[in-house]
Scaffold this active site. Structure first.
Site, PDB file in Angstrom:
ATOM      1  N   GLU A 269       0.579  -1.196  -0.161  1.00  0.00           N
ATOM      2  CA  GLU A 269      -0.366  -0.101  -0.135  1.00  0.00           C
ATOM      3  C   GLU A 269       0.912   1.202  -0.034  1.00  0.00           C
ATOM      4  OE1 GLU A 269      -1.289   2.820   1.363  1.00  0.00           O
ATOM      5  OE2 GLU A 269      -2.637   1.884   2.881  1.00  0.00           O
ATOM      6  N   CYS A 306      -2.286   8.299   4.952  1.00  0.00           N
ATOM      7  CA  CYS A 306      -2.324   7.853   2.900  1.00  0.00           C
ATOM      8  C   CYS A 306      -3.956   8.083   1.952  1.00  0.00           C
ATOM      9  CB  CYS A 306      -2.116   5.950   2.971  1.00  0.00           C
ATOM     10  SG  CYS A 306      -3.059   4.899   3.917  1.00  0.00           S
TER      11      CYS A 306
HETATM   12  P1  NAP Z   1       9.933   3.221   3.266  1.00  0.00           P
HETATM   13  O1  NAP Z   1      10.977   4.771   3.668  1.00  0.00           O
HETATM   14  O2  NAP Z   1       8.721   2.775   2.401  1.00  0.00           O
HETATM   15  O3  NAP Z   1      10.321   2.220   4.527  1.00  0.00           O
HETATM   16  C1  NAP Z   1       9.381   1.293   4.941  1.00  0.00           C
HETATM   17  C2  NAP Z   1       9.887   0.229   5.645  1.00  0.00           C
HETATM   18  O4  NAP Z   1      11.418  -0.012   4.072  1.00  0.00           O
HETATM   19  C3  NAP Z   1      10.943   0.253   6.770  1.00  0.00           C
HETATM   20  O5  NAP Z   1      10.602  -0.996   7.125  1.00  0.00           O
HETATM   21  C4  NAP Z   1      12.151   0.304   5.766  1.00  0.00           C
HETATM   22  O6  NAP Z   1      13.131  -0.446   7.061  1.00  0.00           O
HETATM   23  C5  NAP Z   1      12.054  -0.486   5.119  1.00  0.00           C
HETATM   24  N1  NAP Z   1      13.121   0.358   3.935  1.00  0.00           N
HETATM   25  C6  NAP Z   1      13.711   0.910   3.452  1.00  0.00           C
HETATM   26  N2  NAP Z   1      14.776   1.588   2.464  1.00  0.00           N
HETATM   27  C7  NAP Z   1      14.423   0.198   1.544  1.00  0.00           C
HETATM   28  C8  NAP Z   1      15.375  -0.708   1.360  1.00  0.00           C
HETATM   29  N3  NAP Z   1      15.881   0.654   0.025  1.00  0.00           N
HETATM   30  N4  NAP Z   1      15.887  -1.659   0.555  1.00  0.00           N
HETATM   31  C9  NAP Z   1      14.644  -2.348   1.815  1.00  0.00           C
HETATM   32  N5  NAP Z   1      13.639  -2.324   2.872  1.00  0.00           N
HETATM   33  C10 NAP Z   1      13.999  -0.906   2.628  1.00  0.00           C
HETATM   34  O7  NAP Z   1       8.889   4.282   4.660  1.00  0.00           O
HETATM   35  P2  NAP Z   1       8.553   5.650   5.556  1.00  0.00           P
HETATM   36  O8  NAP Z   1      10.412   5.467   6.171  1.00  0.00           O
HETATM   37  O9  NAP Z   1       7.805   4.337   6.913  1.00  0.00           O
HETATM   38  O10 NAP Z   1       8.609   6.941   4.964  1.00  0.00           O
HETATM   39  C11 NAP Z   1       9.354   7.232   4.136  1.00  0.00           C
HETATM   40  C12 NAP Z   1       8.397   7.373   2.881  1.00  0.00           C
HETATM   41  O11 NAP Z   1       6.994   6.843   2.558  1.00  0.00           O
HETATM   42  C13 NAP Z   1       7.418   8.623   3.457  1.00  0.00           C
HETATM   43  O12 NAP Z   1       8.018  10.121   2.955  1.00  0.00           O
HETATM   44  C14 NAP Z   1       6.346   8.237   2.539  1.00  0.00           C
HETATM   45  O13 NAP Z   1       6.153   8.937   1.280  1.00  0.00           O
HETATM   46  C15 NAP Z   1       5.551   6.886   2.271  1.00  0.00           C
HETATM   47  N6  NAP Z   1       4.910   6.522   3.369  1.00  0.00           N
HETATM   48  C16 NAP Z   1       3.963   6.086   2.702  1.00  0.00           C
HETATM   49  C17 NAP Z   1       2.734   5.312   3.215  1.00  0.00           C
HETATM   50  C18 NAP Z   1       1.067   4.977   2.941  1.00  0.00           C
HETATM   51  O14 NAP Z   1       0.741   5.174   3.326  1.00  0.00           O
HETATM   52  N7  NAP Z   1       1.276   5.093   2.182  1.00  0.00           N
HETATM   53  C19 NAP Z   1       2.747   4.911   4.916  1.00  0.00           C
HETATM   54  C20 NAP Z   1       3.849   5.620   5.362  1.00  0.00           C
HETATM   55  C21 NAP Z   1       5.080   6.422   4.161  1.00  0.00           C
HETATM   56  P3  NAP Z   1      14.538  -0.072   7.331  1.00  0.00           P
HETATM   57  O15 NAP Z   1      14.844   1.782   7.463  1.00  0.00           O
HETATM   58  O16 NAP Z   1      15.519  -1.262   8.375  1.00  0.00           O
HETATM   59  O17 NAP Z   1      15.588  -0.044   6.142  1.00  0.00           O
END
Ligand code: NAP
Length: 521
Positions: A269, A306
């Site tokens: 999602e 989201c």
């Molecule tokens: P994220 O960067 O997508 O990270 C989510 C998960 O993926 C974390 O557990 C992270 O763990 C892991 N991860 C990060 N980089 C990775 C990589 N290169 N390879 C594999 N796994 C990886 O999300 P976030 O930290 O929660 O938030 C960042 C952005 O996500 C926000 O700015 C927003 O745009 C978006 N977001 C969207 C929603 C939605 O509702 N769809 C919700 C929250 C966030 P590690 O740190 O251990 O790598």
């Protein structure tokens, strides 16, 4: 209030019913002060990830055979244990995310509600069972006895979301629906709220002991490095993944799942701009109240939902000028605030800077600035419909308290935007009854690009109920056929199986002829 000094956070992983420690690597951070909290965690090593998946694999062999009633009781026990520890859990989540206590208490209620919803589903299953009885006399060939039911997929990896430390995390919708389906779980805790994950895992541990569940039915590994996530989704033991997060990471993990020798479903999602289409007559009648409602909705949780309404589409004119004036008036006095993590704040700031430096984009208003450079300001921007249609950069989701107003010349431009929309979780149409009836082409065009089509309401607040769909065409989610909220979420972690000519004594009770609800032909 619980005295958090008396709450022990060990920083350990939870594997096969046992807390396991490793040398620690990272702290969780208070995003309001931007200072490290006294909780330290380890990045799961390769051997820890391996033990977690093996534990889930061994537990699956027992858990898949457990009755629906026992699974329902387990889900309810998890809800009870979370509720019993609500103060420590919500206070810790408050420290780690900066989200207000009232919101976190509400989110706990929602988390427990979801667990109980799936328990209810197990007791009164949505009927997807079919029985075709044998007919030995059928010509030219006899008809066999065939019975369709489902089996759980196997061990599932769940990624906690940063923006819902409870409802979309350790015991959130993905975990609840996968456990309900009969799958075992390995949760990768989100590093931004690792202590909250540990406390919720403690509640699941107590529920599992109380309900005599196999050790390993639920496992938690902590980590803040991509290697942990990569190893988890590529493990041959894992048979499906539930993820809420960014498009960038969602796509990386989804591609890894698809490229495995045995590809597995990845339910990501990934976010959405949730466009608000405002028709002309309602704009004329209600410009000011529509603008105020937009601001309230886009500022909920400082825009970190989201379903935050990030795009507004309306036709130029006097009424839209009144709308913009109220938007500016309501946004200007809003304070800057911290976000869920410094990383999320800095991504928001760079996206806003990029848009402000784009000559096609104009600023309508920004909230107050703050000396704290990890605090971010609510922002409203505007752009012409032509520039919006031609720019993927402007169309991109800005995760946070930002909205882009798209000014159309006429209805034809509004229709074009609806037709060219990228996949969205939701879109809203605001209109008087008479103009809704006159705009069915617009409604149809939007419907084909969204998972939930909303009339005269804002998208924030996703009802947890049987008829909810929280998903949508890519990039809103990676599988538009499924939902991550509501009863149907369970189906993501099951697969169909047909039993042909199976002796009745061996057939699962679910598909025995005459059982209430089984459709016979
Ligand atoms: P994220 O960067 O997508 O990270 C989510 C998960 O993926 C974390 O557990 C992270 O763990 C892991 N991860 C990060 N980089 C990775 C990589 N290169 N390879 C594999 N796994 C990886 O999300 P976030 O930290 O929660 O938030 C960042 C952005 O996500 C926000 O700015 C927003 O745009 C978006 N977001 C969207 C929603 C939605 O509702 N769809 C919700 C929250 C966030 P590690 O740190 O251990 O790598």
């Amino acid at each position: 209030m619980t005295d958090l000094n008396k709450v022990t956070i060990t920083g350990q992983h939870f594997i096969n019913g046992t807390w396991t420690s490793e040398a620690t690597d990272f702290n969780s951070i208070n995003p309001v002060t931007n200072e490290a909290l006294p909780y330290r965690f380890a990045n799961a090593s390769q051997s820890i990830v391996e033990s977690a998946v093996v534990s889930a694999k061994q537990a699956f062999i027992k858990y898949r055979g457990i009755t629906a009633e026992s699974r329902a009781a387990f889900l309810e026990a998890i809800a009870d244990e979370i509720q019993a520890d609500i103060e420590a859990i919500t206070q810790t989540a408050h420290l780690e995310t900066g989200l207000p206590m009232a919101r976190l208490q509400g989110e706990t209620g929602r988390t427990c509600g979801q667990l109980r919803l799936f328990a209810g589903n197990l007791r009164n299953p949505i009927d997807s069972r079919y029985v075709d009885l044998a007919n030995a006399e059928r010509q030219p060939l006899p008809k066999p006895d065939t019975r369709l039911t489902t089996l759980p997929l196997g061990p599932v990896a769940v990624f906690g979301a940063s923006n819902f430390p409870l409802a979309f995390s350790t015991a959130g919708g993905d975990t609840a629906s996968a456990l309900a389906a009969g799958c075992t779980i390995v949760v990768k805790g989100h590093p931004a709220h690792a202590a909250t994950s540990e406390l919720v895992s403690g509640a699941i541990e107590r529920a599992a002991l109380k309900c005599d569940m196999p050790a390993g039915v639920f496992n938690l590994i902590q980590g803040s490095s991509p290697e942990v996530s990569t190893q988890l989704v590529t493990s041959t033991v894992i048979k499906a993944v539930g993820f809420t997060g960014s498009l960038k990471v969602g796509r990386i993990l989804s591609d890894l799942c698809a490229a495995r020798p045995e590809p597995i479903p990845f339910y990501g999602e990934l976010g959405s701009t949730n466009p608000q289409f405002i028709l002309s007559h309602i704009l004329e009648e209600q410009a000011e109240s529509l603008a105020s409602t937009q601001v309230q909705s886009m500022l909920m949780g400082h825009g970190q939902f989201c379903t935050s309404p990030g795009v507004i589409v309306a036709i130029k004119g006097n009424a839209l000028n009144r709308y913009k004036a109220t938007l500016a008036e309501d946004i200007a006095p809003q304070s800057a605030a911290s976000m869920l993590s410094a990383g999320i704040a800095s991504t928001y700031q760079s996206q806003i800077e990029l848009l402000l430096n784009n000559s096609q984009v104009e600023l309508i208003a920004q909230g107050e600035s703050s000396p704290a450079n990890h605090f971010t300001r609510p922002t409203a921007l505007k752009v012409t419909a032509t520039d919006f249609i031609n720019s993927t950069e402007i169309q991109q989701e800005v995760f946070g308290p930002c909205a882009v107003l798209v000014e159309c010349d006429d209805e034809a431009q509004m229709q074009l935007i609806a037709e060219q929309l990228e996949g969205q979780l939701t879109a809203s149409i605001h209109g008087l009854d008479c103009e809704l009836i006159a705009n069915q082409d617009l409604i149809e065009a939007i419907a084909f690009n969204v998972g939930r089509l909303i009339f005269n309401q804002m998208p924030t607040g996703v009802e947890v109920c049987h008829s909810m769909n929280h998903g949508g065409p890519y990039p809103a989610s990676t599988d538009s056929r499924t939902t991550s909220v509501g009863s149907a979420a369970m189906a993501r972690f099951e697969r169909p199986i047909c039993y042909q000519n199976m002796p009745k004594t061996l057939l699962p009770q679910r598909v025995i002829e005459g059982e209430t609800g089984v459709k016979s032909f």
